[in-house]
Design a protein around this motif. Structure first.
Motif, PDB file in Angstrom:
ATOM      1  N   ASN A  20       0.691  -1.190  -0.057  1.00  0.00           N
ATOM      2  CA  ASN A  20       0.057  -0.070  -0.026  1.00  0.00           C
ATOM      3  C   ASN A  20       0.722   1.175   0.014  1.00  0.00           C
ATOM      4  OD1 ASN A  20      -1.443   2.171   1.661  1.00  0.00           O
ATOM      5  ND2 ASN A  20      -3.022   0.966   1.010  1.00  0.00           N
ATOM      6  N   PRO A  21       0.871   2.353  -1.006  1.00  0.00           N
ATOM      7  CA  PRO A  21       1.405   3.546  -0.910  1.00  0.00           C
ATOM      8  C   PRO A  21       1.540   4.242   0.354  1.00  0.00           C
ATOM      9  CG  PRO A  21       0.151   3.275  -3.065  1.00  0.00           C
ATOM     10  CD  PRO A  21      -0.430   1.992  -2.080  1.00  0.00           C
ATOM     11  N   PHE A  22       0.579   3.944   0.960  1.00  0.00           N
ATOM     12  CA  PHE A  22       0.378   4.958   2.239  1.00  0.00           C
ATOM     13  C   PHE A  22       1.340   4.263   3.376  1.00  0.00           C
ATOM     14  CE2 PHE A  22      -1.435   5.851   6.784  1.00  0.00           C
ATOM     15  CZ  PHE A  22      -1.264   7.224   6.502  1.00  0.00           C
ATOM     16  N   SER A  23       1.416   3.002   3.452  1.00  0.00           N
ATOM     17  CA  SER A  23       2.465   2.255   4.205  1.00  0.00           C
ATOM     18  C   SER A  23       3.535   2.405   3.928  1.00  0.00           C
ATOM     19  CB  SER A  23       1.801   0.581   4.018  1.00  0.00           C
ATOM     20  OG  SER A  23       0.579   0.357   4.583  1.00  0.00           O
ATOM     21  N   ARG A  70       8.926   5.147   5.439  1.00  0.00           N
ATOM     22  CA  ARG A  70       9.969   6.097   4.976  1.00  0.00           C
ATOM     23  C   ARG A  70      10.288   7.061   5.992  1.00  0.00           C
ATOM     24  NH1 ARG A  70       8.234   4.519  -0.738  1.00  0.00           N
ATOM     25  NH2 ARG A  70      10.104   3.559  -1.480  1.00  0.00           N
ATOM     26  N   TRP A  71       9.258   7.404   6.936  1.00  0.00           N
ATOM     27  CA  TRP A  71       9.658   8.373   7.932  1.00  0.00           C
ATOM     28  C   TRP A  71      10.377   7.849   8.895  1.00  0.00           C
ATOM     29  CZ3 TRP A  71       9.026  13.391   7.734  1.00  0.00           C
ATOM     30  CH2 TRP A  71       7.982  14.008   6.680  1.00  0.00           C
ATOM     31  N   LEU A  72      10.571   6.459   9.095  1.00  0.00           N
ATOM     32  CA  LEU A  72      11.370   6.139  10.115  1.00  0.00           C
ATOM     33  C   LEU A  72      12.944   6.288   9.724  1.00  0.00           C
ATOM     34  CD1 LEU A  72       9.856   2.543  10.781  1.00  0.00           C
ATOM     35  CD2 LEU A  72       9.689   4.469  12.434  1.00  0.00           C
ATOM     36  N   HIS A  73      13.634   6.949  10.708  1.00  0.00           N
ATOM     37  CA  HIS A  73      15.113   6.614  10.306  1.00  0.00           C
ATOM     38  C   HIS A  73      15.619   5.553   9.701  1.00  0.00           C
ATOM     39  CE1 HIS A  73      19.407   7.058  10.709  1.00  0.00           C
ATOM     40  NE2 HIS A  73      19.437   8.323  10.804  1.00  0.00           N
TER      41      HIS A  73
END
Length: 257
Positions: free
Chosen positions: A148-151, A156-159
């Motif tokens: 899922n694109p949102f997942s 990607r916001w995680l370091h």
């Protein structure tokens, strides 16, 4: 349908499920060296090379970052691709999040679904194999979440240090994600990829169905003119498929074993 000519004396090679990096980089290093030695050997007569997924136990492409390691494998693939030998990569359930790095840096096309190829006069249906056929419902639900694109945007916001470590832990520990079924042959009636191939044959003919994912080298006759081949893995079996222009066979790589 893509066509590849296999000249006399040349071959098409297939391999899958190296899971480099598992359970640790240190433990997978000998397997990586063996795989690179195999690549170095087959480049002498390869018309094309097909890598059918899960080469890495985890692979995630951030905008400017890819996972650390695998230098010898990536360098050898770049060398082979630069020499003019085409390489094709099919994502597996452990490397779903490929997004341009192989194409841009290595010149290797990446496929996210099975594809049809013809080698000379022989037809192939090729893919990793995850999520195909009846059953495996838990993984299929999980795959929808992963793709899922949102997942992907959230992850990607995680370091990268945290994201890669978390994903590696889940990859090794969670059988729902890994698709691991203790690598035991379940019988033709219970092998989902066999059932999937038989259903495909009801509509279209293929001489060979070639998949990975199961971690078992399998050569199963589906009909008088069609076979299902599973390439096994580079963890326990070190097996690969080879098409010589006429027939497809499974072989074991024993050098450096």
């Amino acid at each position: 349908m893509q066509f590849i000519e296999v000249p006399e004396g040349k071959k098409v090679y297939f391999a899958s499920d190296n899971h480099l990096g598992a359970p640790t980089m240190e433990h997978s290093y000998p397997r990586e060296k063996k795989f690179v030695a195999w690549l170095d050997e087959i480049k002498t007569d390869a018309a094309a090379i097909f890598l059918l997924g899960d080469m890495f136990d985890f692979w995630m492409e951030y905008k400017t970052v890819v996972p650390k390691g695998f230098t010898r494998t990536l360098g050898k693939l770049a060398e082979i691709a630069d020499s003019g030998i085409p390489i094709y990569y099919f994502v597996g359930n452990h490397d779903l999040w490929m997004n341009g790095y192989f194409e841009e840096e290595l010149g290797i096309p990446v496929f996210h679904s099975p594809q049809q190829f013809t080698f000379n006069d022989t037809s192939f249906f090729i893919g990793h194999g995850d999520g195909l056929g009846p059953g495996d419902k838990g993984y299929k639900r999980m795959k929808k979440v992963f793709t899922n694109p949102f997942s992907k945007w959230l992850f990607r916001w995680l370091h990268p240090d945290l994201g890669v470590r978390l994903a590696q832990y889940l990859s090794v520990k969670n059988k729902l994600i890994s698709g691991d079924d203790d690598a035991q042959f379940l019988g033709e009636d219970n092998e989902w990829l066999v059932q999937y191939a038989k259903r495909k044959l009801e509509k279209d003919h293929y001489d060979y169905f070639v998949f990975g994912h199961r971690h078992l080298p399998l050569d199963i006759t589906l009909s008088e003119k069609s076979k299902y081949i599973n390439t096994g893995d580079w963890i326990s079996y070190y097996t690969y498929g080879v098409f010589d222009g006429e027939k497809m066979n499974l072989k074991e790589y024993t050098i450096l074993k």
